[in-house]
Design a protein around this motif. Structure first.
Motif, PDB file in Angstrom:
ATOM      1  N   HIS A 912       6.051  17.518  18.848  1.00  0.00           N
ATOM      2  CA  HIS A 912       5.651  17.783  17.475  1.00  0.00           C
ATOM      3  C   HIS A 912       4.320  18.511  17.483  1.00  0.00           C
ATOM      4  O   HIS A 912       3.631  18.601  18.515  1.00  0.00           O
ATOM      5  N   THR A 913       3.995  19.013  16.292  1.00  0.00           N
ATOM      6  CA  THR A 913       2.717  19.696  16.148  1.00  0.00           C
ATOM      7  C   THR A 913       1.584  18.682  15.997  1.00  0.00           C
ATOM      8  O   THR A 913       1.797  17.475  15.972  1.00  0.00           O
ATOM      9  N   LEU A 914       0.375  19.205  15.862  1.00  0.00           N
ATOM     10  CA  LEU A 914      -0.817  18.361  15.777  1.00  0.00           C
ATOM     11  C   LEU A 914      -0.936  17.738  14.395  1.00  0.00           C
ATOM     12  O   LEU A 914      -0.743  18.401  13.386  1.00  0.00           O
ATOM     13  N   TRP A 915      -1.216  16.415  14.334  1.00  0.00           N
ATOM     14  CA  TRP A 915      -1.573  15.789  13.067  1.00  0.00           C
ATOM     15  C   TRP A 915      -2.941  15.127  13.198  1.00  0.00           C
ATOM     16  O   TRP A 915      -3.432  14.857  14.293  1.00  0.00           O
ATOM     17  N   SER A 916      -3.535  14.836  12.065  1.00  0.00           N
ATOM     18  CA  SER A 916      -4.967  14.506  12.031  1.00  0.00           C
ATOM     19  C   SER A 916      -5.278  13.133  12.589  1.00  0.00           C
ATOM     20  O   SER A 916      -6.288  12.938  13.268  1.00  0.00           O
ATOM     21  N   GLU A 917      -4.493  12.142  12.333  1.00  0.00           N
ATOM     22  CA  GLU A 917      -4.777  10.775  12.756  1.00  0.00           C
ATOM     23  C   GLU A 917      -3.521  10.140  13.324  1.00  0.00           C
ATOM     24  O   GLU A 917      -2.421  10.706  13.254  1.00  0.00           O
ATOM     25  N   SER A 918      -3.700   8.942  13.883  1.00  0.00           N
ATOM     26  CA  SER A 918      -2.559   8.240  14.486  1.00  0.00           C
ATOM     27  C   SER A 918      -1.567   7.822  13.407  1.00  0.00           C
ATOM     28  O   SER A 918      -1.948   7.228  12.392  1.00  0.00           O
ATOM     29  N   CYS A 919      -0.318   8.134  13.636  1.00  0.00           N
ATOM     30  CA  CYS A 919       0.746   7.826  12.674  1.00  0.00           C
ATOM     31  C   CYS A 919       1.911   7.170  13.401  1.00  0.00           C
ATOM     32  O   CYS A 919       2.034   7.242  14.631  1.00  0.00           O
ATOM     33  N   ASN A 920       2.776   6.540  12.610  1.00  0.00           N
ATOM     34  CA  ASN A 920       3.930   5.825  13.151  1.00  0.00           C
ATOM     35  C   ASN A 920       5.112   6.769  13.322  1.00  0.00           C
ATOM     36  O   ASN A 920       5.431   7.564  12.436  1.00  0.00           O
ATOM     37  N   VAL A 921       5.759   6.643  14.454  1.00  0.00           N
ATOM     38  CA  VAL A 921       7.015   7.325  14.732  1.00  0.00           C
ATOM     39  C   VAL A 921       8.084   6.251  14.877  1.00  0.00           C
ATOM     40  O   VAL A 921       7.935   5.322  15.682  1.00  0.00           O
TER      41      VAL A 921
END
Length: 960
Positions: A912-921
């Protein structure tokens, strides 16, 4: 002036033109009858090679109709009249078998033609192929005893040929049809039973003449013909046994294979008959002598013979124990004296119970004297058969020997104790499949075994294996094995901790293994509690870390043993009691309830089996009473039915949490009633004039919820009766009916046409299913309990549902509204699909690092119960931006545990591309729906099989 022009321009361009919908032109497709796909034209072929090419082309493109087959047959028979080449004639006779497969083709014409040509055929190759074709087409002539008699007579006339192909084909034909020919003679001469018995034995005696044929292929065909005769239903005579035993020394591999199979058959037919040995006057039971003869073939020069002999040994359950014990007898010789093996020394030391002083020298020196004349370097009979099979250089032989050894050991506890050392030795095999087979075989016979220290040391070495499936199989075995001493249990616990250190991903399986070991060895665990918990009689030991998987493993082992041995609880320190309460709430499926450690907790897990059975019977009775109370819900008022359905759904939600025995039936009934509740609420909103009529979007959402629920019912549950399945399909059709009614009332013209066409295809699909279910009945004659009134109304008025006549379609659907009533159905005795996700483990504290734009692999390990087809199961990954990724696991990632249980071990590659903070997958398993209605709607639908596992993922930028 400008104002007038502007007003005129607006007037000119503000006209609304309403176009009437043009009638859709219908195309009528006419399927023409297929002519023969290949025109032979054999007369135009110049050479024999051209004729062979045309025949090969015909074999690839055979006609599918009766007329085409008859024309091709007539052309082939005409060409046979002038054809002299034996190869071409043989190929034409082989094509007759393909023509016989075509539906409607008269096989008797082929039989008559073959019988006439067999009398004058000169080519031996063509004659052999003729008898093969006769054997094939005889399956289509079961009721024609005249042809069976003629086929056998023709084979007996030609069996004196000098060509081995002709003799072999004739013998196979006689073996296949000899019993049916004898039956026909028996029916004709039913008044003279002696002649019928003579006809039964005459076929065997005829085949026995060719057992000594000079050509080995003919001898092989003679034995195979006897086996065909036995498979046809005629029991073979015991007199064939001596000939089969003498054929074991034949030079031809096929003869030895057939002779082994024949000895195995006779050992099952006449197990208690006495046979005399050839070199002495001793008599043995036929099953014992046959077992010894087959054991002797385990050392054959041919791999196929060794594999077949090893496979057949396991099914001879009536063999005497002394012959079974000889199969594990392998004497070690040293200077004409017998030397004990390491297993024998360890077993003798274990039985004596003595301590080793360390002062013995040459303990294994040979003691007993042997007579040199009595020593034979060759194995005789059953001696060492399984030892040779387990030490064979080919893995096929070793696997077959393991299977037979396990089957025989499962029927004899004494033989299982003798064979355990030989099976344990196979744990060190270099082939993974052999090691797995040895582990599974030992697990099957472990209930009657007690394992010693030296055996456990060999077994535990497999926990260091790189293969995850091998380690998992060994942990399953350790969970059900019985250990002889506390040292064995201590070795197992330390080996599991070492396995956890080497392979941290095995922790869930290690915890389950510790749970079973604690339950099975409470007494041994009691003696090891000070060592396992690091207790000291005078000093306080430091409190272990609860995040350590190794400490959790020990605590799971000790707590399960404490549930079986209450004397262990006073030995626990204060921090162990607190840790038990934590594990009890976090891992309730692994940690049992102990009343002395948690007196304030509910006593739900310590209920006696009698109370558990009483509670299960009460919940089943409540579920049956609930179904009976809802049987008359169809005649209730809408408002009253709404309240009844809401109460029933609430009760079922609570019921499926109380008792796991009826949770599947309660869940199935609850989902069905939820769909009925949604439909009833929607009907109330349409029929009540004081309420606002639902728009198209709310209608679509309600229909989607009902269709989603019905899809779950047909996907997640097994054992649904035909009545329940049809009730679910009728409910789904009602939901689509409501959606089309709202669309025709408020939708645009394009939506009306699309929804009408889609609905017509759905009703047509249901009509085809009804036709296949009741092929000889009309739909208006169906009883009300099998076909819903709404479905019957729509199917009977299917011709009036047309997108070109929207008003007529709307009238048909409006007439179905008064018939829509909630109905109750019973969902007793069903099974629900259950998924246990072992990997990945949900982690909300330390995120998984992934470089943006690159890939990261996530292991997925899950166990799926109550599933029959795994091809429609996918792994779904849902990213934070709501994008989903579907991954289809390869078939090699699946392991079948039993008929309804599979294990998945695979990996998912995330990117995936870059996201700003830690997120749930979210990672989950889904089942792809392949119903016919989904193809009409053109919508790919997935049903989640388990709650998604949330992984905290943090992306980092890519650095060059």
């Amino acid at each position: 002036m400008a104002a007038k022009l502007k007003k005129r321009a607006l007037a000119e361009f503000s006209h609304v033109v309403t176009e009437e919908p043009q009638p859709i032109k219908k195309l009528r497709l006419v399927i023409k009858s297929k002519a023969p796909t290949v025109s032979l034209n054999l007369s135009s072929a110049a050479t024999s090679e051209d004729v062979v090419f045309l025949l090969l082309k015909l074999e690839e493109n055979m006609p599918s109709s009766k007329e085409g087959a008859e024309s091709v047959f007539s052309e082939l028979t005409d060409h046979l009249a002038g054809q002299k080449d034996g190869i071409i004639r043989s190929k034409i006779f082989s094509l007759f078998t393909e023509l016989a497969k075509i539906p409607g083709f008269n096989v008797q014409t082929v039989a008559d033609d073959l019988l006439i040509r067999s009398q004058n055929e000169k080519s031996q190759m063509a004659l052999a192929q003729m008898f093969k074709t006769m054997r094939f087409i005889s399956h289509f002539l079961l009721n024609s005893s005249q042809y069976i008699y003629k086929f056998v007579a023709a084979a007996k006339r030609s069996i004196s040929s000098r060509n081995h192909l002709v003799r072999s084909s004739c013998l196979q034909l006689i073996g296949c049809l000899g019993f049916r020919d004898s039956q026909n003679k028996k029916e004709e001469s039913s008044s003279t039973p002696s002649s019928s018995s003579e006809s039964l034995t005459s076929v065997q005696s005829f085949l026995t003449r060719y057992i000594g044929d000079p050509d080995p292929r003919v001898r092989c065909s003679a034995f195979e013909a006897m086996l065909l005769l036995h498979n046809s239903g005629q029991p073979l005579s015991q007199s064939v046994y001596k000939d089969a035993c003498s054929a074991l020394s034949d030079d031809y591999e096929g003869v030895r294979l057939a002779a082994i199979q024949l000895i195995w058959v006779l050992s099952h037919l006449y197990p208690e008959s006495m046979v005399q040995l050839s070199d002495s006057s001793t008599e043995l039971r036929l099953v014992d002598d046959g077992f010894a003869k087959i054991c002797g073939m385990v050392v054959d020069v041919s791999v196929k013979v060794r594999v077949r002999a090893s496979q057949l040994l396991g099914s001879l359950h009536l063999v005497s124990p002394r012959f079974l014990e000889q199969t594990l007898d392998k004497k070690l010789m040293s200077k004409l004296r017998r030397k004990r093996s390491a297993h024998e020394r360890a077993r003798e030391h274990f039985w004596s119970g003595e301590w080793s002083s360390g002062q013995k020298w040459a303990d294994d020196a040979p003691k007993e004297d042997m007579n040199p004349d009595s020593i034979s370097l060759l194995n005789i009979g059953a001696c060492g058969a399984f030892i040779h099979g387990l030490e064979d250089e080919y893995l096929e032989v070793r696997n077959a020997a393991l299977d037979s050894l396990c089957e025989l050991a499962s029927n004899s506890a004494h033989f299982a104790q003798l064979s355990v050392d030989s099976i344990i030795d196979m744990f060190n095999d270099e082939i993974e499949s052999v090691r797995l087979n040895a582990i599974h075989s030992l697990r099957k016979i472990c209930p009657c075994l007690l394992f010693r220290d030296d055996q456990i040391d060999i077994i535990l070495g497999v926990l260091q294996d790189f293969s995850s499936s091998t380690r998992e199989a060994l942990r399953e075995f350790m969970g059900c094995a019985k250990l002889s001493s506390k040292n064995c249990l201590n070795s197992c616990a330390m080996a599991l901790l070492d396995n956890l250190r080497r392979y941290p991903m095995d922790r869930t399986s290690v915890w389950r293994c510790c749970q079973r070991m604690g339950l099975n060895h409470a007494a041994h665990t009691l003696a090891l509690v000070p060592d396992l918990l690091c207790l000291h009689p005078y000093f306080d030991t430091p409190e272990p870390d609860m995040d350590d998987p190794a400490y959790i493993s020990i605590l799971v082992l000790v707590s399960n043993a404490a549930s079986m041995s209450p004397a262990m609880v006073p030995m626990f320190p204060e921090h162990t009691r607190r840790h038990y309460l934590y594990l009890r709430s976090s891992l309730p499926h692994l940690v049992p309830f102990i009343k002395s450690l948690d007196p304030q907790a509910r006593d739900s897990d310590s209920v006696s089996p009698q109370k558990t059975q009483t509670g299960s019977s009460d919940t089943k009775k409540f579920l049956e009473e609930l179904s009976q109370r809802l049987t008359n819900i169809e005649s209730m008022e809408p408002q009253k039915s709404l309240s009844v359905l809401e109460n029933a759904v609430r009760d079922l939600e609570r019921l499926k949490q109380l008792d796991t025995h009826v949770s599947a039936s309660a869940e199935c009934t609850c989902l069905y009633l939820q769909s009925q509740l949604l439909m009833t609420k929607f009907l109330t909103s349409i029929s009540d004039p004081t309420l606002c009529v639902s728009d198209t979007e709310s209608s679509a959402s309600t229909v989607d919820k009902i269709v989603e629920t019905t899809t779950k019912l047909q996907t997640l549950f097994m054992g649904l009766s035909r009545g329940v399945v049809w009730s679910i399909r009728h409910l789904e059709l009602k939901a689509w009916t409501l959606h089309v009614i709202v669309s025709l009332s408020q939708g645009s013209l394009g939506e009306k046409i699309r929804s009408c066409e889609m609905f017509k295809q759905i009703v047509s699909s249901l009509k085809r299913s009804l036709d296949s279910e009741h092929p000889n009945q009309q739909h208006h004659l169906h009883p009300s309990q099998s076909v819903d009134p709404v479905t019957r109304h729509l199917v009977n008025n299917l011709s009036h549902i047309d997108s070109s006549h929207l008003q007529a379609t709307h009238a048909v659907l409006q007439a179905a509204l008064p018939m829509m009533r909630p109905r109750m159905t019973s969902c007793q005795g069903v099974r629900q699909v259950k998924v246990t996700m072992t990997e990945p483990v949900e982690n909300q504290e330390s995120p998984v690092k992934m470089t943006a734009g690159l890939t990261a692999a996530i292991p997925v390990v899950a166990t799926i119960d109550n599933i029959t087809d795994i091809r429609d199961i996918h792994i779904q990954v849902k990213y934070p931006d709501q994008q989903t990724q579907l991954v289809t696991p390869p078939l090699s990632a699946w392991t079948r545990i039993n008929s309804l249980r599979y294990k998945l071990s695979s990996e998912v590659v995330m990117s995936h591309t870059l996201w700003s903070e830690s997120c749930n997958v979210e990672v989950s398993l889904v089942h792809e729906v392949r119903f016919e209605t989904r193809q009409v709607v053109k919508k790919q639908e997935m049903v989640e099989l388990a709650k998604p596992v949330k992984l905290l993922v943090a992306t980092k930028p890519f650095k060059r």
